[in-house]
Design a protein around this motif. Structure first.
Motif: not given
Length: 138
Positions: A124-128
């Motif tokens: 999720r952090l990478y996608q954001r």
């Protein structure tokens, strides 16, 4: 007149500038092969006296009643006293106290669900982050 004055004053000035003969040192009075017991080092307000045999240091200065040397506190003595006090305290507790290390913290190893949760968070952090960089973030 000026020449006479120069002839009279020149030898007097020359004599005043000659170095004084070396004074006899205290170490010359000692037998050969021995060193003095105390070593002095000048410091602001007095001198430090080092006892070469024991390693004790004293601060010597001139007071109202004359010169006096006061022992400089040695932090090593304080550390050794504290170590002795703690060793006596441990000895009073008995042999069981020596075996107990006091480390009772047990950390459980992560299981598969912990790894999955960490991976989901990182995804999720990478996608954001990619969305912010691409300019598509909400």
């Amino acid at each position: 007149m000026m020449l006479v004055l120069g002839v009279v004053l020149l030898p007097a000035v020359a004599l005043a500038q000659q170095p004084a003969p070396p004074a006899a040192s205290n170490s010359a009075a000692l037998p050969a092969g021995t060193q003095p017991r105390y070593s002095f080092t000048p410091v602001e307000g007095g001198a430090l006296k080092l006892d070469v045999e024991t390693g004790k240091v004293s601060f010597c200065s001139k007071g109202d009643t004359g010169y006096a040397c006061l022992a400089v506190p040695d932090s090593r003595d304080a550390y050794e006293a504290e170590i002795g006090r703690l060793q006596a305290q441990l000895a009073a507790r008995g042999p069981a106290a020596k075996a107990d290390t006091g480390n009772s913290l047990v950390v459980p190893l992560p299981n598969q669900s912990d790894f999955d949760a960490a991976l989901d968070y990182a995804t999720r952090l990478y996608q954001r982050l990619r969305a912010v960089i691409n300019g598509t973030a909400p």
